[in-house]
Design a protein around this motif. Structure first.
Motif, PDB file in Angstrom:
ATOM      1  N   ALA A  76       0.893  -1.261  -0.046  1.00 31.16           N
ATOM      2  CA  ALA A  76       0.071   0.029  -0.059  1.00 31.16           C
ATOM      3  C   ALA A  76       0.834   1.163  -0.141  1.00 31.16           C
ATOM      4  N   LEU A  78       3.147   1.841  -1.632  1.00 26.16           N
ATOM      5  CA  LEU A  78       3.393   2.313  -3.025  1.00 26.16           C
ATOM      6  C   LEU A  78       2.475   3.162  -3.966  1.00 26.16           C
ATOM      7  N   SER A  79       1.413   3.089  -3.242  1.00 27.13           N
ATOM      8  CA  SER A  79      -0.009   3.822  -3.837  1.00 27.13           C
ATOM      9  C   SER A  79      -0.230   5.376  -3.324  1.00 27.13           C
ATOM     10  N   ARG A  80       0.380   5.700  -2.175  1.00 23.81           N
ATOM     11  CA  ARG A  80       0.261   6.786  -1.374  1.00 23.81           C
ATOM     12  C   ARG A  80       1.293   7.614  -1.650  1.00 23.81           C
ATOM     13  N   GLY A  84       3.277   7.185  -4.798  1.00 23.64           N
ATOM     14  CA  GLY A  84       1.987   6.951  -5.672  1.00 23.64           C
ATOM     15  C   GLY A  84       1.999   8.055  -6.607  1.00 23.64           C
ATOM     16  N   SER A  85       2.345   9.197  -6.561  1.00 19.91           N
ATOM     17  CA  SER A  85       2.386  10.236  -7.477  1.00 19.91           C
ATOM     18  C   SER A  85       3.487   9.857  -8.726  1.00 19.91           C
ATOM     19  N   GLY A  88       3.940   4.653  -8.303  1.00 24.03           N
ATOM     20  CA  GLY A  88       4.046   3.348  -7.491  1.00 24.03           C
ATOM     21  C   GLY A  88       2.953   2.671  -7.627  1.00 24.03           C
ATOM     22  N   GLY A  89       1.782   3.145  -8.175  1.00 22.31           N
ATOM     23  CA  GLY A  89       0.647   2.249  -8.302  1.00 22.31           C
ATOM     24  C   GLY A  89       0.738   1.356  -9.309  1.00 22.31           C
ATOM     25  N   ARG A  90       1.636   1.565 -10.500  1.00 19.93           N
ATOM     26  CA  ARG A  90       1.947   0.668 -11.649  1.00 19.93           C
ATOM     27  C   ARG A  90       2.917  -0.558 -10.858  1.00 19.93           C
ATOM     28  N   ARG A  92       3.076  -1.458  -7.704  1.00 16.46           N
ATOM     29  CA  ARG A  92       2.207  -2.175  -7.177  1.00 16.46           C
ATOM     30  C   ARG A  92       1.567  -3.253  -7.820  1.00 16.46           C
ATOM     31  N   THR A  93       1.025  -2.891  -8.803  1.00 14.62           N
ATOM     32  CA  THR A  93       0.327  -3.746  -9.761  1.00 14.62           C
ATOM     33  C   THR A  93       1.452  -5.021 -10.474  1.00 14.62           C
ATOM     34  N   SER A  96       2.552  -7.499  -7.663  1.00 12.33           N
ATOM     35  CA  SER A  96       1.188  -8.292  -7.471  1.00 12.33           C
ATOM     36  C   SER A  96       1.039  -9.414  -8.360  1.00 12.33           C
TER      37      SER A  96
END
Length: 163
Positions: A76, A78-80, A84-85, A88-90, A92-93, A96
């Protein structure tokens, strides 16, 4: 570069965020007292031979409770905030997707295998090295919207009937 390869390149580029102060602070807040804190930057691996060492370092940074598995709670971060900006969301995916057993827990072996698959997909010429054109580009901030500027010459007033 295909859309999938671009997404993977962006995810690998986001790995650079793991050396950010925000990531270090998040790790310090969740790691057990006295746990070793990895130091130094974390640029992505440039050769396929470097992937296992890189995956070990990445695993050590993400496994905040040191239970030999990375879980969604640990990803999580990585998305904050700054992570996140910066994509990091990519990341995280992509991480995963390394969960080969689909148990919601990523082992060090699963992460290493997933990172090797990602590297191999990015290595367009299959030489075991990521060259400059195969490396991910850092995300660019969106451009500010432009406002139309008035013309230098004012428009003449329309003629009014009867005037």
């Amino acid at each position: 570069m295909t859309l999938q390869t671009q997404a993977l390149a962006g995810a690998l580029g986001a790995l650079l965020i793991l050396s950010s102060p925000a990531m270090a602070q998040a790790r310090a807040q969740t790691a057990p007292q006295g746990a070793p804190q990895p130091g130094g930057g974390m640029g992505g691996p440039r050769t396929l031979a470097d992937v296992p060492t890189f995956a070990d370092r990445l695993f050590g940074r993400l496994d905040a409770n040191q239970d030999a598995a990375i879980t969604g709670d640990e990803l999580a971060v990585l998305s904050r905030g700054p992570a996140g900006s910066m994509g990091g969301g990519r990341l995280r995916t992509a991480i995963s997707q390394s969960d080969a057993s689909n148990d919601g827990r990523i082992s060090k072996d699963e992460l290493t295998a997933g990172m090797q698959r990602m590297f191999t997909r990015m290595d367009a010429n299959h030489d075991g090295t990521l060259s400059g054109d195969e490396l991910p580009r850092p995300p660019t901030p969106p451009a500010a919207p432009s406002m139309p500027m008035p013309s230098a010459e004012p428009e003449p007033m329309p003629d009014m009937p009867g005037g």
